[in-house]
Design an enzyme around this catalytic site. Sequence first.
Site, PDB file in Angstrom:
ATOM      1  N   CYS A 176       0.957  -1.383  -0.100  1.00 16.43           N
ATOM      2  CA  CYS A 176       0.159   0.013   0.074  1.00 16.43           C
ATOM      3  C   CYS A 176       0.935   1.098   0.016  1.00 16.43           C
ATOM      4  CB  CYS A 176      -1.021   0.063   1.227  1.00 16.43           C
ATOM      5  SG  CYS A 176      -2.096  -1.256   1.175  1.00 16.43           S
TER       6      CYS A 176
ATOM      7  N   GLY B  95       1.050  -3.946   4.536  1.00 19.52           N
ATOM      8  CA  GLY B  95       0.817  -5.366   4.805  1.00 19.52           C
ATOM      9  C   GLY B  95       2.268  -5.716   5.003  1.00 19.52           C
TER      10      GLY B  95
ATOM     11  N   GLN C 287      -5.459  -8.949   6.205  1.00 18.10           N
ATOM     12  CA  GLN C 287      -5.479  -7.749   6.736  1.00 18.10           C
ATOM     13  C   GLN C 287      -6.785  -7.459   7.554  1.00 18.10           C
ATOM     14  OE1 GLN C 287      -4.097  -4.417   4.605  1.00 18.10           O
ATOM     15  NE2 GLN C 287      -2.355  -5.487   3.757  1.00 18.10           N
TER      16      GLN C 287
ATOM     17  N   ARG D  35     -19.989   9.592  -0.669  1.00 17.35           N
ATOM     18  CA  ARG D  35     -21.117   9.597  -0.638  1.00 17.35           C
ATOM     19  C   ARG D  35     -21.813  11.025   0.293  1.00 17.35           C
ATOM     20  NH1 ARG D  35     -23.867   4.489  -0.814  1.00 17.35           N
ATOM     21  NH2 ARG D  35     -22.511   2.801  -1.034  1.00 17.35           N
ATOM     22  N   GLU D  36     -22.737  11.435  -0.256  1.00 14.58           N
ATOM     23  CA  GLU D  36     -23.447  12.769   0.394  1.00 14.58           C
ATOM     24  C   GLU D  36     -24.136  12.512   1.648  1.00 14.58           C
ATOM     25  OE1 GLU D  36     -26.293  16.443  -0.818  1.00 14.58           O
ATOM     26  OE2 GLU D  36     -26.269  14.652  -2.131  1.00 14.58           O
TER      27      GLU D  36
ATOM     28  N   CYS E 253      -0.011   2.642   6.279  1.00 14.16           N
ATOM     29  CA  CYS E 253       0.162   1.243   6.674  1.00 14.16           C
ATOM     30  C   CYS E 253       0.216   0.297   5.545  1.00 14.16           C
ATOM     31  CB  CYS E 253      -1.081   0.914   7.847  1.00 14.16           C
ATOM     32  SG  CYS E 253      -2.671   0.921   7.002  1.00 14.16           S
TER      33      CYS E 253
ATOM     34  N   SER F  20     -11.713   0.688   3.774  1.00 16.52           N
ATOM     35  CA  SER F  20     -11.274   1.482   2.412  1.00 16.52           C
ATOM     36  C   SER F  20     -12.092   0.673   1.323  1.00 16.52           C
ATOM     37  CB  SER F  20      -9.922   1.844   2.030  1.00 16.52           C
ATOM     38  OG  SER F  20      -9.386   0.360   2.106  1.00 16.52           O
TER      39      SER F  20
ATOM     40  N   HIS G 175      -9.357   3.387  -2.264  1.00 10.36           N
ATOM     41  CA  HIS G 175      -7.756   2.860  -1.928  1.00 10.36           C
ATOM     42  C   HIS G 175      -7.341   2.082  -3.269  1.00 10.36           C
ATOM     43  CE1 HIS G 175      -4.235   1.883  -0.339  1.00 10.36           C
ATOM     44  NE2 HIS G 175      -4.433   0.845   0.290  1.00 10.36           N
TER      45      HIS G 175
END
Length: 384
Positions: free
Chosen positions: A89, A372, A154, A210-211, A370, A239, A340
């Site tokens: 990541c 893995g 994870q 999202r609203e 962060c 995520s 992500h």
Amino acid sequence: MNEAVIVEAVRTPFGRRGGWWADTRPDTLLAQTVNGLLARAGLPADRVEDLIAGCVSQAGEQGANIGRLAAMLSGLPESVPGVSLNRMCGSSQQAVHFGAQAIAAGDMRYVVAGGVESMSRVPMFLDVTLGQGEFKGFESLNPALLERYPLIHQIESAERIADHWQLSQAAMDEWARESHARAWAAARAGWHAELLPGPQEAAHRDEGIREKTDPARMAAMAPAMRPVGQGGVTAANASQLADGAAAVLLADRDCALADGLRPRARFLARVVVGSDPVMQLTGVIPATRLALARAGLSLEDIDWIEINEAFASVVLAWQRELDAKLSRVNPWGGAIAHGHPLGATGAGLMAKMLTGLEATEGEIGMQLMCIGHGMATATIIQRL
């Protein structure tokens, strides 16, 4: 030692898996992003000396050194090499570090560092599993490694973090709702100047935000891996799988000024650490402490903190351990809202953070990822 600076930083809008970018090959998406970066910066393509690309699932359309393939597909001349790296990541944040280090060492003057991930077209785990990328355990890993470290998914690590720091699903859901609210407000205000044009209405926002969110619906969601009643990590407070690309133009400061370019930020710290491979997502805590120590700063000195929301439990555990002010953390929302795209997120958050510092007239920003198998990257920049 030469001083490495950020001249320009851009990203695509992040699209949902199966959404906006599902019909676009990842090598094409990265090439288009590189072209957009250079066009914004006003730098001739032949001045670039390397393209460093982060990408996690390096298989299929993301295999065969996607960094070089994207360079060949872009407007860069064939004299510009390309390389791909996988620090999971943190891949494209590490690409930025490597590019800055090459410039600081005097080996290069201009480097494009970034990353890409198409989670629609190249399933996660395709490079480590048999079949089509569905996670079925770590069959391809060395048995001796698994005897030494009982590696887990994870999601289970995120659950153990929640257990250790006594984080309830309600608390994680609350942070998830805040992430969406902040992301929607930033998008509606048109603050994301780092975004390149995207498909359809995507010019100023990411597809997944999202609203409105429904607290009752979120609370009713089953845990992603554990049995009902035994876990709190759900799809709502983790995520989103996403597609996207990002790129950062790094330069030697003196060279950039001589060429009439405006340096936008400089580096105060670049850090990577290892941590517990089983808990695996807690490395952001020691990475923060090390980065602050190297920069000679405290958390109170940081105006903008961008920490990847792989899971809400990671951010909240980090906050409890370091007693950070959440008002400074992901002010425009995080990966729970915007997604992500693994190999692209690091450079994407760098672009977002720099834009945020400029929009708010902040000076110091810190980015954390962060990673893995128990790692983390951290970067502290100073806006110029």
